[in-house]
Design an enzyme around this catalytic site. Structure first.
Site, PDB file in Angstrom:
ATOM      1  N   GLY A   1       0.642  -1.246  -0.116  1.00 45.71           N
ATOM      2  CA  GLY A   1      -0.089  -0.004  -0.156  1.00 45.71           C
ATOM      3  C   GLY A   1       1.042   1.288   0.203  1.00 45.71           C
ATOM      4  O   GLY A   1       1.931   1.057  -0.157  1.00 45.71           O
TER       5      GLY A   1
ATOM      6  N   LYS B   1       4.419  -3.408   8.577  1.00 49.08           N
ATOM      7  CA  LYS B   1       4.515  -2.613   7.549  1.00 49.08           C
ATOM      8  C   LYS B   1       5.823  -2.250   7.452  1.00 49.08           C
ATOM      9  O   LYS B   1       6.370  -1.318   8.148  1.00 49.08           O
ATOM     10  CB  LYS B   1       3.308  -1.577   7.488  1.00 49.08           C
ATOM     11  CG  LYS B   1       3.498  -0.702   6.278  1.00 49.08           C
ATOM     12  CD  LYS B   1       2.320   0.188   6.126  1.00 49.08           C
ATOM     13  CE  LYS B   1       2.123   0.559   4.588  1.00 49.08           C
ATOM     14  NZ  LYS B   1       0.903   1.181   4.355  1.00 49.08           N
TER      15      LYS B   1
ATOM     16  N   ASP C   1      -6.511   8.668   2.180  1.00 48.04           N
ATOM     17  CA  ASP C   1      -6.594   7.526   1.085  1.00 48.04           C
ATOM     18  C   ASP C   1      -7.421   6.610   1.676  1.00 48.04           C
ATOM     19  O   ASP C   1      -7.232   5.373   1.886  1.00 48.04           O
ATOM     20  CB  ASP C   1      -4.988   7.188   1.251  1.00 48.04           C
ATOM     21  CG  ASP C   1      -4.883   6.146   0.219  1.00 48.04           C
ATOM     22  OD1 ASP C   1      -5.828   6.451  -0.845  1.00 48.04           O
ATOM     23  OD2 ASP C   1      -3.828   5.619  -0.126  1.00 48.04           O
TER      24      ASP C   1
END
Ligand SMILES: *[C@@H]1O[C@H](CO)[C@@H](O)[C@H](O)[C@H]1NC(C)=O
Ligand SMILES: *[C@@H]1O[C@H](CO)[C@@H](O)[C@H](O)[C@H]1NC(C)=O
Ligand SMILES: *[C@@H]1O[C@H](CO)[C@@H](O)[C@H](O)[C@H]1NC(C)=O
Ligand SMILES: *[C@@H]1O[C@H](CO)[C@@H](O)[C@H](O)[C@H]1NC(C)=O
Ligand SMILES: *[C@@H]1O[C@H](CO)[C@@H](O)[C@H](O)[C@H]1NC(C)=O
Ligand SMILES: *[C@@H]1O[C@H](CO)[C@@H](O)[C@H](O)[C@H]1NC(C)=O
Ligand SMILES: *[C@@H]1O[C@H](CO)[C@@H](O)[C@H](O)[C@H]1NC(C)=O
Length: 799
Positions: A522, A541, A633
């Site tokens: 992402g 992440k 987002d």
């Protein structure tokens, strides 16, 4: 009008009756008022409305004052409203103090039988008398001829009564606090331009703040060429000034007791009195009380909430000096003697500090702006904002952090200069959380384990020996969880106990089996599945583009880590080692909404719940706790589902952690935010970005959930024709216009006919509201929650 005049007449009669036993006047030679007899030695105006005498301002401390007489039946009014004081800054003793009209014609206030601390400085050898007028004016006049020697109307304190003139030689000065009548910091007067202004005149600095600084005098409707300099309030409620400032009270036209007061909070108000002698505000000069200077003191931020008023909070790295009086502001909890290599910067979105720039550069890169501030020891931080007109970034380096307020202009960030390597208790945020009404529970935890050896050594050293020469100090780690009480998520408790922590890179490498199991990709990074040492499954992440220093990264990660809501993904920790920047999140069994939509595993009620939960998570981000966090987002890939298909919003706050240099060099930086197909028109047209961009994207996600059609795919097909608003939106709007059964027509065919038509229609209507072109027309996320909740009978739903 007639009835109110009658009422006033009755009041007058009533007062005259009640107080006929008090003094009418003070006459030369005979009389004086004595502080010991403060209860009886009171001069009352003929209509009974005003009283003058000794007024107790503190323990054994009295001022000679005029106040509105309180009727005995007004039990609720405990302290009378003072309109004038002779000696507000120098109260007299409760013993042997006197106000006397001397033979010389001077009116003198003597403290404790010895010191004259105030006088009218008048002289007359004719018979004179001191009388309190029906308008509240205390007048010393010669009996023959009626020459006025002195009158209180010429020496106002913080109040103008109807008919009393504010002139070129007078000013109103606020009280220090509500109960302390001594001179405060705010002043109303005419300035050199003949303009009626409000001035903050604090102990260290002073500045005017009204008329509104963003307007020129002319734009503010003021006229600078009338040098008569007179302002007056009339009894009907019209305040009029020679600079053409003119305003009517909300209850204009009625004869009521009124007063114009500059309050201790710096606002100018007209108060009117109702029949029960209660005061209410009938005019207020400044509606946003955060635009009043000095209101929260130095190094703090003022937030204005139309419903709840003003809130002050310290900026990170600073603590409040005096909790009961914010005008003292906040002081730093770090030592300022560090040398330049020891500092880093902490960004505060949309926070602005007015004034005190020692340098302004109209076209400046972030790096230049930052370096300039690092090099100067007087620089406390800088404001970096985007100039929409010129398309460049402006740099304001600040010598003082004063008059801070939130929210400032869009695309404005103030960077605070703080010592490196610290995670400051960001009390600025804490205080907002504490004051806001979002039923949150705050946990404080001290993560002693993670304090580095160097710092713990310093802490120990400081505790043991006291103040020493320390170059850069401090880490007090607070971890505050903004947690919903009602969260039934069993993880919630577990996490509160474990807390937000730092991981080492090797630990995470091991947990992810060498970053082998990719589960997503992402904005800014790749996500891997991991098994932590304590057997929890996590999502790790790895950020590609985070080049911030560790201190800054840490500060911002901890802000995100502190958010806790059942519909937001929880961050368990972070890693910042060398070039590596990683974030550790809870793992979601059921993957993302995008996966689930494409594999068609969601029935209508799951979809509705996901819509509601997502809205709750976003409302929390926007409003309930931390207003300034925009997601920017929102898309199905960022909405994750737990084992019960409860949604959790992921990737929020990430824009804070990504490389900032992109912002400096890319004029179209707005274009790098968001995902095609879900982006609000503001991005494309370069308009002010507010929380409504998230509302827009959310609306598109709703449409996708209802129709099962992917808006992003659609965009590519249409090839940039209307980049933010593809065929899906147009199609849905057309269906709504054309058919009565539009909901049925747009429904995802995979759902068959098995759905609650009512609820799906609500969902579709909300979606269309959310994607209004005009952002003002879109609801806020909390309004969305309300709209969806009103349809929701799910007993598990939170109240
Ligand atoms: C009122 O404020 C002044 C100035 O801050 C202070 O000197 C004085 O002691 C205060 N008086 C009372 C009664 O608190
Ligand atoms: C005092 O205040 C209370 C609540 O505001 C009100 O109900 C009551 O009538 C008041 N009493 C008087 C005597 O005005
Ligand atoms: C004063 O204000 C009024 C509107 O409030 C405006 O019409 C008028 O032109 C102003 N006068 C001057 C001299 O600026
Ligand atoms: C100046 O202001 C005063 C008071 O408002 C007004 O009476 C007077 O007419 C004004 N003079 C001019 C020249 O506008
Ligand atoms: C804080 O402010 C209050 C009100 O002005 C004052 O009474 C008190 O002494 C102050 N406390 C400190 C520690 O300065
Ligand atoms: C700043 O700190 C570094 C190392 O901590 C030191 O070498 C340097 O001399 C210091 N500079 C100044 C101006 O104090
Ligand atoms: C801003 O500065 C850059 C680099 O110095 C320059 O290329 C650009 O033209 C400047 N922009 C404006 C509007 O002055």
């Amino acid at each position: 009008m007639a009835s109110s005049t009658l009422m006033l007449f009755l009041l007058v009669l009533y007062f005259s009756f009640q107080f006929s036993s008090s003094l009418d006047a003070l006459n030369k030679g005979y009389s004086s008022l004595s502080v010991e007899k403060a209860e009886q030695d009171i001069i009352v105006s003929e209509n009974g409305m005003f009283s003058a005498g000794f007024f107790e301002v503190g323990d054994n401390a009295f001022s000679f004052a005029i106040w509105f007489t309180t009727r005995p039946d007004s039990q609720n009014i405990t302290t009378p409203t003072v309109v004038w004081m002779a000696n507000r800054d120098q109260p007299v003793n409760g013993k042997r103090s006197k106000l006397s009209l001397l033979h010389t014609g001077n009116l003198a206030l003597v403290d404790a039988g010895q010191f004259q601390i105030w006088s009218s400085e008048t002289e007359s050898y004719l018979p004179t008398e001191l009388r309190l007028g029906d308008d509240g004016n205390l007048v010393l006049r010669e009996l023959q001829g009626g020459r006025i020697l002195w009158q209180s109307f010429d020496f106002p304190t913080d109040t103008l009564l109807p008919g009393q003139h504010l002139t070129r030689s007078t000013q109103l000065v606020s009280s220090r606090t509500e109960s302390n009548h001594s001179s405060g910091f705010y002043k109303l007067s005419f300035d050199n331009r003949n303009v009626l202004t409000l001035l903050y005149d604090g102990p260290d600095v002073s500045s005017t703040y009204w008329p509104d600084l963003v307007l020129t005098v002319w734009e503010a409707g003021r006229f600078t060429y009338n040098s008569s300099r007179i302002a007056v309030l009339n009894p009907l409620g019209h305040f009029d000034s020679s600079d053409n400032y003119s305003v009517r009270t909300s209850d204009y036209g009625v004869m009521l007791p009124r007063r114009l007061t500059i309050d201790h909070d710096g606002n100018l108000r007209v108060y009117s009195q109702d029949l029960s002698q209660k005061w209410y505000v009938s005019m207020q000069a400044i509606s946003n009380s955060c635009s009043i200077h000095g209101i929260c003191g130095a190094n703090s931020v003022c937030r204005f909430d139309p419903k709840k008023g003003r809130k002050c909070s310290c900026v990170p790295g600073y603590k409040v000096k005096n909790q009961s009086d914010w005008s003292y502001g906040c002081e730093s909890i770090f030592s300022a003697t560090c040398n330049e290599s020891d500092f880093t910067f902490l960004g505060l979105d949309r926070v602005e500090f007015y004034g005190y720039d020692y340098k302004f550069e109209p076209n400046c890169t972030y790096t230049d702006c930052e370096n300039g501030c690092l090099k100067s020891s007087r620089c406390k931080g800088f404001q970096y904002s985007y100039d929409n007109v010129k398309g460049v970034f402006k740099c304001y380096r600040k010598r003082e952090l004063l008059n801070g307020h939130l929210p400032g202009a869009a695309r404005t960030i103030t960077y605070l200069k703080v010592p490196k390597g610290n995670r400051f208790p960001t009390s600025y945020k804490d205080s907002v959380i504490r004051n806001s009404d979002c039923s949150v529970k705050i946990h404080r935890e001290y993560l002693k384990k993670h304090v580095s050896h160097f710092v713990s050594f310093l802490l120990w050293f400081a505790a043991a020996i006291g103040v020493l020469e320390m170059t850069c100090i401090f880490v007090v780690l607070f971890l505050i969880k903004c947690q919903h009480n009602s969260s039934m998520d069993p993880h919630g408790h577990h996490l509160a106990a474990v807390g937000f922590r730092k991981f080492t890179y090797s630990e995470l490498k091991k947990a992810t089996k060498g970053f082998s199991q990719e589960i997503g990709r992402g904005a800014g990074g790749t996500v891997y599945k991991a098994l932590l040492l304590d057997q929890r499954i996590a999502a790790v992440k790895k950020l590609n583009d985070a080049k911030q220093g560790e201190g800054e990264f840490l500060a911002e990660a901890s802000i995100i880590g502190r958010l806790n809501h059942m519909n937001l993904i929880e961050m368990w920790g972070y890693c910042a080692e060398g070039k590596h920047r990683l974030l550790v999140y809870e793992y979601m069994e059921n993957g993302s909404l995008a996966d689930n939509l494409s594999s068609n595993t969601l029935d209508w009620s799951k979809r509705y719940n996901i819509a509601l939960g997502t809205a709750r998570g976003l409302a929390y981000l926007h409003e309930e706790c931390l207003e300034w966090i925009l997601h920017c987002d929102i898309k199905p890939q960022n909405i994750l589902l737990d084992s019960n298909y409860q949604p959790k919003v992921a990737d929020f706050g990430l824009s804070k952690l990504l490389n900032r240099d992109v912002l400096n060099n890319d004029r179209n930086f707005s274009m790098i935010r968001g995902t095609r197909g879900y982006m609000a028109p503001e991005w494309v047209f370069n308009l002010a970005v507010t929380s409504k961009v998230d509302v827009y994207s959310y609306g598109i996600v709703l449409l996708e959930m209802i129709t099962g059609k992917n808006p992003a795919a659609d965009i590519q097909a249409i090839n940039g024709d209307e980049p933010y608003n593809g065929r899906l939106v147009t199609w849905v709007r057309e269906k709504k216009r054309e058919c009565a059964s539009w909901v049925e027509q747009i429904m995802d065919s995979a759902l068959g006919s098995n759905y609650d038509e009512n609820k799906m229609e609500i969902l579709a209507r909300v979606a269309l509201d959310c994607i209004e072109e005009d952002n003002e027309q879109r609801p806020t996320m909390s309004q969305v929650v309300e709209m969806l909740q009103s349809q929701d009978c799910d007993p598990n739903g939170e109240a």
